[in-house]
Design an enzyme around this catalytic site. Structure first.
Site, PDB file in Angstrom:
ATOM      1  N   GLY A 715      34.363 -38.971  14.115  1.00 56.45           N
ATOM      2  CA  GLY A 715      34.892 -37.647  14.268  1.00 56.45           C
ATOM      3  C   GLY A 715      34.860 -37.089  15.678  1.00 56.45           C
ATOM      4  O   GLY A 715      33.977 -37.660  16.420  1.00 56.45           O
ATOM      5  N   CYS A 716      35.719 -36.031  16.014  1.00 52.02           N
ATOM      6  CA  CYS A 716      35.780 -35.671  17.009  1.00 52.02           C
ATOM      7  C   CYS A 716      34.492 -34.890  17.665  1.00 52.02           C
ATOM      8  O   CYS A 716      34.053 -34.884  18.500  1.00 52.02           O
ATOM      9  CB  CYS A 716      36.963 -34.642  17.349  1.00 52.02           C
ATOM     10  SG  CYS A 716      37.470 -33.701  16.171  1.00 52.02           S
ATOM     11  N   TYR A 717      34.306 -33.831  16.895  1.00 49.88           N
ATOM     12  CA  TYR A 717      33.267 -33.052  16.961  1.00 49.88           C
ATOM     13  C   TYR A 717      31.700 -33.829  17.155  1.00 49.88           C
ATOM     14  O   TYR A 717      30.904 -33.885  17.903  1.00 49.88           O
ATOM     15  CB  TYR A 717      32.741 -32.115  15.818  1.00 49.88           C
ATOM     16  CG  TYR A 717      33.511 -30.816  16.020  1.00 49.88           C
ATOM     17  CD1 TYR A 717      33.253 -29.970  16.875  1.00 49.88           C
ATOM     18  CD2 TYR A 717      34.301 -30.246  15.066  1.00 49.88           C
ATOM     19  CE1 TYR A 717      33.891 -28.560  17.254  1.00 49.88           C
ATOM     20  CE2 TYR A 717      34.939 -28.993  15.220  1.00 49.88           C
ATOM     21  CZ  TYR A 717      34.603 -28.381  16.234  1.00 49.88           C
ATOM     22  OH  TYR A 717      35.241 -27.031  16.505  1.00 49.88           O
TER      23      TYR A 717
END
Length: 898
Positions: A715-717
């Site tokens: 995921g990005c986070y």
């Protein structure tokens, strides 16, 4: 021995000695570190009869080993160096000099690292000083410290204070180690000395003798010797001696493999650039180094003293100057951590067989581990081949490393690393890296190959500029900008792969080597430590090789088997036809970003794009071919998989949606799919599934991604947070907290309050305040609990994460920044900056920026900031990194690096 081009690789057998004698007495057996595994925590627990003590010891050992292994590049590296260090008698492992400041500021780190060494059967000889503490006590007593030529003048009053202090510091270190289960033996008077110059320095000693017997007996009985830097005359007068000098004299007496000087700075530094000097090869670099304008004062003296010491020790000995927290990283990894200093060997060059300095040693190097009645005859034929072929050979005087490069010619479009042979002594030294550096100076372009099954592929990937794959082999190169520049070599490589893998006839391979050596590129990596004089040691050099024409079957120089069902993309990677990509879920922002990247990728061809809402419409922005959106069902995807029509599937679907497609692909594989595709899933559905590979190349081993057929894209986070925390995992003093803010593109295209620009205007919207899926993902990836609170803001793309990291010791901002720079040196998509990075500077960029490094006044908490474009490195760019690796292309192909 291994083979690169025309060569074989050898690594000499390594003898593993038993663990401590006291363990033998308690267990009734000889316990030695086993090749291929680190000692189990349970072994340590056997040394006590109490069940409670066993449990406490096991937990303590497990914690130490886990913490240490977090610094090690790979399990194999740790095993390799453990075998190396245990190949000599125990007292010859290491002498470690510990300064007084280390005992004050880094006692915990020091003792935990020594405890780890003790647990794996290694017994360093430790000698410590207490200079800063002595200065403080003298100041409190109203005595002004006096130095002459950098040496403390020691009068009777000073010596009285020093003697008491040294004994106290010695006992403090002993007690701390004993509390960790380390059996120690304080040895106070093992050094005999005479007055250095009584008129000038009074009670200061010059060591004349080291009494080795109590040191050796301590180690034989399973105790770590702890010495103070004090000595006595034959008449019994106690004298103060310099701790560095004491360590050097101990080293001369014991001749250990390693002499370690623990330093708060963590190494020697280039006075002009400020960069840490990773390695010094004295035979090659000493004169040049000493002529540099910045090499003066303490640095100059230290290098001079170390040279004088190493000149009296075996060539296998080395000196390391490192930070106490990096002790295991320096000892058990190829990349190291501090400054490593060796005598080394000068590299000789030959362009004709007659120029080799010792023909007998040349043959011995080629014959190492070569079995069979025809071994010598085969080597003779190979040497005859070289007599009629232009080449340039690089080797050290003892022939511990031999490399032969064939220049471009009528049958070779590029210079080819044909032979790289390394003996056991060669992989124990830095000679391999010295040889390769010499090759790079002469050959700005080079090609070589490695077996696809090699466990060290990531090392070669780190050295190359590009690669392609065919039938069990990987063709690497550097200095070549594109596949097109390789010309016909790629077709030859493709045509030769199957024939070479299936041909066991040595004579046929020898003739083929003479005819078209560019086709004879087969390698299998050995275990060779590499070093570099650069600020960070490049990861190359484990391969040792000799021509495939003289590879013995016992050496497993190349594999005669291939994956019976390899990823189709990997077979396709070396073909002229690009890899065929199927994209499921193309309507979202991430899907569009990936399409843009694929449009400019030289080796990717987008064949199918599936979107229920856009089915029937023409795909805009893709110029390689005309593509129409489809609404592919799981059954249709399964049929395409069964036909072998797609090399890589990308699932760009919302969480919880892609499972039917994955099941259809699995079913197709069970029912006749010829070859398996690669699947990259951008959702969170498989990020916690152990049968999938977690595709974060900067933290996951690239060799694992390379071999994977199922990759879960982070995921990005989670990417921003893990990269922002990972370098400090070993220093965590509590739970990190991540405050994250994302642009509204992170909420997707489906309308919701989180992407409603009206609601977001002049606003900051928190959501999922606890138990967000990224919180679990971050913690799972780091192996540590993490608190995470996401927010959404009014900008479109980009994430900022402010990360509070509690520390388990006092650290400075500079120390921490250096840790990050060292950890991410060479990572093209991670940029370490000084100030806190800004979102506006990362938008539309393909990497991550990490900075801030603000340390709380207590020195026990740091704030690190990380920014990332959530659509690129947070999704599409990272996806393409994973696709490149899994399909056999260069990792950054098609990605504009930072």
């Amino acid at each position: 021995m291994l083979a690169v081009g025309s060569a074989v690789v050898r690594a000499g057998a390594r003898r593993v000695v038993p663990r401590a004698r006291h363990r033998q007495a308690l267990t009734g057996s000889r316990l030695a570190p086993r090749a291929g595994s680190l000692p189990l925590a349970a072994v340590r627990a056997l040394s006590t009869t109490s069940a409670r003590s066993k449990e406490a010891s096991s937990d303590r050992t497990r914690a130490i080993i886990i913490r240490t292994l977090s610094q090690i590049g790979s399990r194999r590296e740790g095993q390799q160096y453990l075998s190396y260090f245990t190949s000599v008698s125990s007292q010859k492992f290491a002498v470690i000099k510990v300064g007084g400041a280390i005992l004050t500021d880094y006692l915990d780190e020091l003792c935990e690292n020594i405890a780890f060494l003790y647990e794996v059967g290694l017994y360093p000889v430790i000698v410590h000083g207490a200079g800063p503490q002595l200065n403080r006590l003298l100041e409190e007593a109203g005595v002004e410290p006096e130095f002459e030529e950098g040496i403390r003048v020691t009068d009777p009053k000073t010596l009285t204070v020093a003697r008491r202090l040294f004994l106290e510091e010695n006992m403090k270190l002993v007690n701390k180690l004993e509390s960790l289960g380390v059996h120690t033996r304080p040895l106070t008077w093992t050094l005999t000395a005479d007055y250095l110059d009584k008129e000038k320095w009074n009670l200061v000693g010059q060591i004349t003798k080291v009494n080795k017997e109590p040191i050796e007996q301590s180690i034989q009985q399973g105790y770590v010797p702890i010495l103070t830097s004090m000595a006595e005359t034959p008449e019994g007068q106690i004298l103060n001696v310099n701790a560095d000098v004491a360590a050097a004299e101990l080293a001369r007496a014991l001749e250990p493999l390693k002499v370690v000087y623990l330093s708060e700075k963590g190494g020697l530094f280039n006075g002009e650039t400020g960069e840490k000097i990773s390695h010094i090869n004295l035979d090659e670099e000493y004169d040049q180094l000493m002529s540099q304008s910045w090499c003066r004062y303490g640095t100059r003296l230290k290098i001079k003293e170390i040279k004088e010491l190493l000149d009296t020790l075996p060539r296998s000995s080395s000196v390391a100057i490192i930070h106490p927290s990096d002790l295991q990283k320096e000892l058990f990894t190829d990349s190291g951590a501090g400054t490593l200093i060796r005598r080394g060997d000068k590299i000789e060059v030959a362009t004709e067989v007659s120029q080799f300095s010792d023909f007998g040693k040349l043959k011995e190097t080629l014959l190492i581990n070569r079995e069979g009645l025809d071994a010598e005859a085969t080597v003779d034929r190979y040497i005859d081949f070289l007599k009629g072929t232009p080449f340039k050979a690089y080797y050290d005087e003892p022939y511990n490393c031999l490399a032969i490069v064939l220049p471009p010619g009528p049958d070779r479009s590029h210079a080819t690393l044909a032979t790289l042979g390394v003996t056991k002594n060669g992989w124990l030294s830095n000679v391999t890296e010295n040889v390769f550096n010499a090759i790079k100076k002469d050959h700005p372009q080079l090609v070589w190959t490695v077996s696809q099954e090699d466990e060290n592929l990531s090392w070669f990937f780190g050295k190359c500029d590009g690669s392609i794959v065919n039938d069990g082999s990987v063709l690497f190169w550097y200095g070549i900008d594109s596949v097109e520049e390789l010309g016909g070599l790629t077709k030859e490589f493709r045509a030769s792969g199957q024939a070479m893998l299936g041909d066991s006839n040595l004579e046929a391979r020898l003739r083929r080597a003479a005819q078209t050596s560019s086709r004879n590129l087969h390698a299998h990596a050995s275990q060779v430590r590499s070093f570099s004089t650069m600020a960070r040691r490049p990861q190359w050099g484990r391969g040792t090789a000799v021509a495939p024409s003289i590879v013995g079957s016992a050496n497993r120089a190349y594999s005669t088997t291939t994956n019976p069902n390899p990823p189709l993309g990997k077979k396709n990677a070396s073909n002229d036809v690009p890899s065929r990509v199927g994209l499921i879920g193309a309507r979202g922002y991430t899907g569009q970003a990936l399409i843009d990247l694929l449009n400019t990728h030289p080796n990717m061809d987008l064949r199918h794009v599936s979107s229920r809402e856009l089915a029937g419409k023409k795909l805009e922005g893709y110029t390689k071919r005309s593509v129409t959106y489809e609404n592919l069902s799981p059954d249709q995807v399964g049929e395409l998989e069964k036909q072998g029509a797609i090399d890589c599937w990308v699932m760009a679907l919302p969480n919880g949606v892609c499972k039917p497609y994955i099941e259809a692909i699995h079913e197709a594989r069970k029912n006749g799919a010829d070859r398996r595709s690669v699947v990259v899933d951008l959702s969170a559905d498989y990020r916690f599934d152990d049968t999938w590979t977690y595709g974060l190349p900067e933290l996951t081993k690239r060799s694992e991604i390379y071999k994977a057929t199922q990759i879960s894209n982070p995921g990005c986070y989670a990417t921003a947070a893990q990269l922002g925390i990972a370098p400090l995992v070993e220093h965590l003093g509590g739970t990190p907290s991540v405050f994250g803010v994302s642009g509204y593109s992170g909420a997707g295209t489906k309308p919701s309050p989180k992407n409603d620009v009206t609601l977001l205007a002049d606003n900051l919207m928190p959501y999922s305040l606890t138990d967000h899926v990224h919180e679990r993902e971050i913690g799972n990836g780091l192996g540590s609990d993490v608190a995470f609170t996401p927010h959404v803001a009014s900008w479109f793309r980009g994430i900022h994460a402010t990360i509070q990291i509690p520390l388990n010791k006092t650290m400075t901002s500079r120390d921490i920044r250096q840790i990050y720079q060292d950890r991410y040196a060479g990572e093209k998509l991670v940029k370490v900056v000084g100030e806190a990075p800004l979102v506006k500077n990362i938008m539309n960029k393909h990497g991550v920026e990490i900075g801030g490094f603000a340390v709380h006044s207590s020195g026990r908490r740091v704030v690190v900031c990380s920014t990332i474009d959530n659509l690129l490195k947070g999704a599409a760019t990272q996806c393409l990194q994973n696709m490149n690796l899994a399909l056999g292309y260069a990792e950054y192909e098609g990605i504009p690096v930072m």
